[in-house]
Design a protein around this motif. Structure first.
Motif, mmCIF file in Angstrom:
data_model
loop_
_atom_site.group_PDB
_atom_site.id
_atom_site.type_symbol
_atom_site.label_atom_id
_atom_site.label_comp_id
_atom_site.label_asym_id
_atom_site.label_seq_id
_atom_site.Cartn_x
_atom_site.Cartn_y
_atom_site.Cartn_z
ATOM 1 N N GLY A 377 0.640 -21.679 -2.197
ATOM 2 C CA GLY A 377 1.197 -22.107 -0.561
ATOM 3 C C GLY A 377 1.741 -23.180 -0.294
ATOM 4 O O GLY A 377 2.308 -23.524 0.287
ATOM 5 N N PHE A 378 1.169 -23.939 -0.763
ATOM 6 C CA PHE A 378 2.010 -26.047 -0.617
ATOM 7 C C PHE A 378 3.020 -25.843 -1.628
ATOM 8 O O PHE A 378 3.942 -27.082 -0.752
ATOM 9 C CB PHE A 378 0.262 -26.662 -1.445
ATOM 10 C CG PHE A 378 0.994 -28.033 -1.866
ATOM 11 C CD1 PHE A 378 0.285 -29.059 -0.017
ATOM 12 C CD2 PHE A 378 1.545 -29.050 -1.629
ATOM 13 C CE1 PHE A 378 0.576 -30.532 0.452
ATOM 14 C CE2 PHE A 378 1.639 -30.499 -1.822
ATOM 15 C CZ PHE A 378 1.478 -31.153 -0.579
ATOM 16 N N ASP A 407 10.999 -31.788 -6.557
ATOM 17 C CA ASP A 407 12.297 -31.772 -8.040
ATOM 18 C C ASP A 407 11.951 -30.316 -8.085
ATOM 19 O O ASP A 407 10.093 -30.443 -8.349
ATOM 20 C CB ASP A 407 12.193 -32.939 -8.471
ATOM 21 C CG ASP A 407 12.804 -32.274 -9.880
ATOM 22 O OD1 ASP A 407 13.338 -31.120 -10.074
ATOM 23 O OD2 ASP A 407 13.234 -33.667 -10.357
ATOM 24 N N LEU A 408 12.153 -28.880 -8.478
ATOM 25 C CA LEU A 408 11.527 -27.881 -8.892
ATOM 26 C C LEU A 408 11.775 -28.359 -10.137
ATOM 27 O O LEU A 408 9.942 -27.287 -10.456
ATOM 28 C CB LEU A 408 12.823 -27.021 -8.877
ATOM 29 C CG LEU A 408 13.069 -26.590 -7.271
ATOM 30 C CD1 LEU A 408 14.532 -25.321 -7.065
ATOM 31 C CD2 LEU A 408 11.692 -25.421 -6.750
ATOM 32 N N LYS A 409 11.999 -28.950 -10.854
ATOM 33 C CA LYS A 409 11.815 -28.817 -12.658
ATOM 34 C C LYS A 409 10.336 -30.077 -12.964
ATOM 35 O O LYS A 409 9.651 -30.419 -13.809
ATOM 36 C CB LYS A 409 13.185 -29.504 -13.143
ATOM 37 C CG LYS A 409 13.817 -28.642 -13.156
ATOM 38 C CD LYS A 409 14.968 -29.168 -13.382
ATOM 39 C CE LYS A 409 16.703 -28.250 -14.153
ATOM 40 N NZ LYS A 409 17.570 -28.534 -14.662
ATOM 41 N N LYS A 410 9.741 -30.940 -11.574
ATOM 42 C CA LYS A 410 8.818 -31.521 -11.687
ATOM 43 C C LYS A 410 7.287 -30.918 -10.430
ATOM 44 O O LYS A 410 7.534 -31.570 -9.631
ATOM 45 C CB LYS A 410 9.105 -32.976 -11.775
ATOM 46 C CG LYS A 410 10.216 -33.278 -12.210
ATOM 47 C CD LYS A 410 10.481 -35.223 -12.038
ATOM 48 C CE LYS A 410 11.567 -35.372 -14.035
ATOM 49 N NZ LYS A 410 11.780 -36.294 -13.372
ATOM 50 N N PRO A 411 6.651 -29.617 -11.075
ATOM 51 C CA PRO A 411 6.356 -29.811 -10.015
ATOM 52 C C PRO A 411 5.170 -29.907 -9.846
ATOM 53 O O PRO A 411 4.940 -31.285 -10.771
ATOM 54 C CB PRO A 411 5.901 -27.782 -10.572
ATOM 55 C CG PRO A 411 5.711 -27.972 -11.755
ATOM 56 C CD PRO A 411 6.983 -29.457 -11.402
ATOM 57 N N ASP A 412 4.713 -30.928 -8.748
ATOM 58 C CA ASP A 412 3.266 -31.511 -8.158
ATOM 59 C C ASP A 412 1.764 -31.034 -9.528
ATOM 60 O O ASP A 412 1.554 -29.993 -9.887
ATOM 61 C CB ASP A 412 2.076 -30.699 -6.883
ATOM 62 C CG ASP A 412 3.347 -31.624 -6.346
ATOM 63 O OD1 ASP A 412 4.174 -32.775 -5.663
ATOM 64 O OD2 ASP A 412 3.975 -30.986 -4.897
ATOM 65 N N PRO A 413 0.728 -32.247 -10.085
ATOM 66 C CA PRO A 413 -0.057 -31.771 -10.628
ATOM 67 C C PRO A 413 -0.997 -30.568 -10.173
ATOM 68 O O PRO A 413 -0.968 -30.545 -8.680
ATOM 69 C CB PRO A 413 -0.593 -32.464 -11.091
ATOM 70 C CG PRO A 413 0.178 -34.137 -10.537
ATOM 71 C CD PRO A 413 1.267 -32.493 -9.462
ATOM 72 N N LEU A 414 -1.750 -29.589 -11.316
ATOM 73 C CA LEU A 414 -1.977 -28.517 -10.643
ATOM 74 C C LEU A 414 -3.534 -28.921 -9.934
ATOM 75 O O LEU A 414 -3.862 -27.724 -9.036
ATOM 76 C CB LEU A 414 -2.667 -27.499 -11.746
ATOM 77 C CG LEU A 414 -1.521 -27.006 -12.838
ATOM 78 C CD1 LEU A 414 -1.929 -26.445 -13.850
ATOM 79 C CD2 LEU A 414 -0.786 -26.152 -11.804
ATOM 80 N N ASP A 415 -3.828 -30.339 -10.271
ATOM 81 C CA ASP A 415 -5.115 -30.617 -8.729
ATOM 82 C C ASP A 415 -4.696 -30.936 -8.283
ATOM 83 O O ASP A 415 -5.685 -32.260 -7.479
ATOM 84 C CB ASP A 415 -6.073 -31.164 -10.245
ATOM 85 C CG ASP A 415 -5.682 -32.422 -10.708
ATOM 86 O OD1 ASP A 415 -4.075 -32.756 -10.497
ATOM 87 O OD2 ASP A 415 -6.406 -33.439 -11.247
ATOM 88 N N GLY A 508 4.183 -40.695 -7.448
ATOM 89 C CA GLY A 508 5.744 -39.554 -8.243
ATOM 90 C C GLY A 508 5.562 -39.282 -9.127
ATOM 91 O O GLY A 508 4.737 -39.881 -9.812
ATOM 92 N N ASP A 509 6.032 -38.690 -9.266
ATOM 93 C CA ASP A 509 6.305 -37.317 -10.387
ATOM 94 C C ASP A 509 4.585 -37.122 -10.937
ATOM 95 O O ASP A 509 3.991 -37.267 -10.784
ATOM 96 C CB ASP A 509 6.959 -38.317 -11.445
ATOM 97 C CG ASP A 509 8.286 -38.384 -11.151
ATOM 98 O OD1 ASP A 509 9.235 -40.183 -11.590
ATOM 99 O OD2 ASP A 509 9.016 -37.629 -10.233
ATOM 100 N N PHE A 510 4.873 -37.250 -12.098
ATOM 101 C CA PHE A 510 2.963 -36.861 -13.251
ATOM 102 C C PHE A 510 2.726 -37.992 -13.522
ATOM 103 O O PHE A 510 1.655 -37.508 -13.887
ATOM 104 C CB PHE A 510 3.471 -35.961 -14.273
ATOM 105 C CG PHE A 510 3.864 -34.650 -13.784
ATOM 106 C CD1 PHE A 510 5.069 -33.401 -14.188
ATOM 107 C CD2 PHE A 510 2.849 -33.150 -13.638
ATOM 108 C CE1 PHE A 510 5.569 -32.832 -13.540
ATOM 109 C CE2 PHE A 510 3.204 -31.693 -13.284
ATOM 110 C CZ PHE A 510 4.578 -31.699 -13.140
ATOM 111 N N MET A 511 3.446 -38.775 -13.175
ATOM 112 C CA MET A 511 2.322 -39.712 -13.462
ATOM 113 C C MET A 511 1.383 -40.221 -12.514
ATOM 114 O O MET A 511 0.787 -41.114 -13.122
ATOM 115 C CB MET A 511 3.439 -41.260 -14.024
ATOM 116 C CG MET A 511 3.950 -41.382 -14.799
ATOM 117 S SD MET A 511 3.701 -41.166 -16.842
ATOM 118 C CE MET A 511 3.030 -42.605 -16.975
ATOM 119 N N GLY A 512 0.826 -40.112 -11.281
ATOM 120 C CA GLY A 512 0.263 -40.226 -11.223
ATOM 121 C C GLY A 512 0.655 -41.422 -9.505
ATOM 122 O O GLY A 512 1.782 -41.126 -9.212
ATOM 123 N N THR A 513 -0.516 -42.586 -9.710
ATOM 124 C CA THR A 513 -0.893 -43.332 -8.837
ATOM 125 C C THR A 513 -0.819 -44.818 -9.411
ATOM 126 O O THR A 513 -1.357 -44.837 -10.211
ATOM 127 C CB THR A 513 -1.472 -43.006 -8.005
ATOM 128 O OG1 THR A 513 -1.164 -41.916 -6.615
ATOM 129 C CG2 THR A 513 -1.903 -43.979 -6.564
#
Length: 523
Positions: A377-378, A407-415, A508-513
């Protein structure tokens, strides 16, 4: 003398009229006063200390009742008082999870919350009505109470002569009762005060659809309409009239469209996402384009803006041309033929699933091929915000700037939704944990009033200036790109002389914070 009786009759009639008029005016004044007296208050001071002037005191024992028309519902509530001269912010109510309700008629309301703890750090999440997310894990450092404002819609199943034909399960829906309800949760939610006032100047987004859009009442099920509220400023309110089991035809026949027609105004939007249930029967398939046209015509007749949304893809869908039995494509073509805006949710979900790869099923409830979970949902709400921006819709300007474009090619982390919020602010600058080495080269040029850095990624950033005793005294937000090297912060020249701590949070991105801290001097 002959004319006197007639004159006397006129005088008597005039007196009688005046008496009736006076009685009517008196009754009106009394009724108005009674209505005003019966109306619930709109400003509430939470805690056990003295009440802020103009506010109604709410303590842990203030439970909701029909006669009182406001109070806590559910959860265990406690109060903490910090004292001091700030009456409103000096005490608060807290608990692991609790709700506060006020009896109000249908419509849009502006909610202002005072959140935080003058004596400790706090993390607060706020949902409204039926699990609509408004504030996500807001972290406030010790000594800070922040003000947050958002617009919320309280919907109804009956308005004037129009009554929605509700299903049995809808009889227990929280967002169909007579109250506006706010839910507070988080690792330590701290609520000092609440203000709720009616507002009719916001843009309202009305939503119509089925179980893939309804405000799911409980469990792991969740839809984008429930999460979309998180991404808008107080300029926009969202009224979701979707319901499980609906197809485009039944949404019309059950008076759900008619209900929207009673309240939608010029400049509002109606987003219609159908197809999932329409694809289940030949007669529904045949009627699908015509039903969409009926909804679009009804919306434009009110000088509002219709938007056709293609149905979200299922687990096994990989081709947007054939997805949902081909009705996603039918929706696209119908929007084109009607010259109506279309957000291609279906195609974007398929692109997102490809980006998730083996984790694509994480968007859905476990074992379910159609319905989305909280994470799903998110992410779909994030997709919709991208759709607003790409389509250059007027409402795109009212998206919150603390979340970068999706960015559709960079979804948020699953957790993402199960871990502590990446924006958590430490209680003291000295407690900043550097989760990434200082390759950003964070520094500040005080004479030029400019912050220098090298983010190395896309993301949203928050820059905060603290005094050395831990009080945050200035902040600035920005959307970053890898090429960006600095931002101007002219307001720094207003800082008094002294030594300060500058903190930079980049998500930002998958690299976290990245959380970095540097000292700056104002001489």
């Amino acid at each position: 003398m002959i004319g006197f009786p007639g004159r006397q009759r006129c005088i008597i009639a005039s007196r009688s009229f005046c008496t009736r008029l006076f009685s009517a005016i008196s009754a009106f004044v009394w009724l108005s006063a009674a209505i005003q007296a019966a109306a619930p208050p709109t400003k509430f001071d939470f805690g056990t200390g003295a009440a802020e002037p103009g506010y109604t005191k709410v303590t842990p024992s203030t439970t909701y009742s029909t006669s009182q028309a406001y109070g806590f519902e559910g959860g265990t509530v406690t109060a903490v008082s910090r004292g001091g001269s700030d009456i409103l912010r000096g005490d608060y109510c807290t608990g692991s999870s609790f709700s506060f309700s006020v009896a109000l008629p249908m419509g849009n309301y502006m909610v202002t919350l005072y959140i935080g703890d003058l004596g400790g750090a706090a993390v607060t999440t706020v949902n409204g009505e039926q699990r609509r997310l408004f504030i996500d894990r807001l972290a406030t450092p010790s000594g800070q109470v922040v003000t947050k404002t958002f617009a919320i819609n309280r919907r109804a199943y009956q308005n004037g002569s129009v009554t929605i034909s509700r299903k049995d399960r809808e009889l227990t829906y929280v967002d169909f009762d007579e109250k506006l309800t706010l839910d507070f949760s988080g690792s330590k939610p701290c609520v000092c005060g609440v203000e709720i006032v009616p507002v009719d100047t916001v843009i309202t987004l009305y939503l119509g659809g089925n179980s893939t859009l309804v405000n799911q009442p409980s469990g792991t099920f969740c839809n984008w309409g429930q999460m979309l509220t998180r991404f808008f400023t107080s300029k926009v309110s969202i009224a979701n009239y979707a319901e499980s089991g609906e197809d485009a035809g039944s949404f019309i026949s059950e008076k759900r469209l008619a209900m929207i027609q009673t309240v939608i105004k010029p400049g509002d939007y109606f987003f219609m996402e159908f197809g999932t249930n329409d694809s289940k029967a030949a007669d529904r398939i045949a009627a699908f384009p015509g039903n969409l046209k009926t909804m679009c015509d009804a919306t434009t007749a009110k000088n509002a803006i219709p938007v056709i949304v293609t149905a979200g893809a299922r687990v096994g869908d990989s081709d947007s041309a054939t997805s949902i039995g081909g009705l996603a494509e039918t929706a696209r073509q119908t929007a084109k033929s009607l010259n109506v805006q279309c957000i291609d949710l279906n195609a974007m979900v398929i692109t997102l699933k490809k980006a998730l790869g083996n984790n694509a099923s994480s968007l859905f409830v476990s074992g379910d091929q159609t319905h989305y979970c909280t994470y799903g949902g998110f992410e779909l709400a994030r997709i919709m915000t991208k759709g607003f921006i790409d389509a250059k819709m007027n409402i795109a300007q009212y998206l919150n700037t603390d979340v970068p474009p999706f960015d559709l090619k960079k979804p948020d982390p699953l957790d993402y939704l199960t871990t502590p919020n990446v924006g958590i602010i430490p209680q003291r600058p000295s407690e900043v944990q550097k989760t990434f080495s200082n390759v950003c080269g964070l520094s500040i040029n005080m004479p030029a009033q400019t912050i220098h850095f090298n983010p190395g990624r896309n993301g949203s950033a928050e820059f905060s200036v603290y005094s050395l005793n831990g009080k945050r005294i200035a902040e600035k937000r920005a959307i970053l790109t890898p090429e960006q090297g600095s931002i101007a912060w002219r307001e720094l020249q207003a800082l008094p002389m002294g030594i300060y701590a500058l903190m930079m949070n980049v998500n930002g991105d998958f690299m976290g914070t990245i959380r970095l801290c540097a000292l700056l001097s104002r001489r």
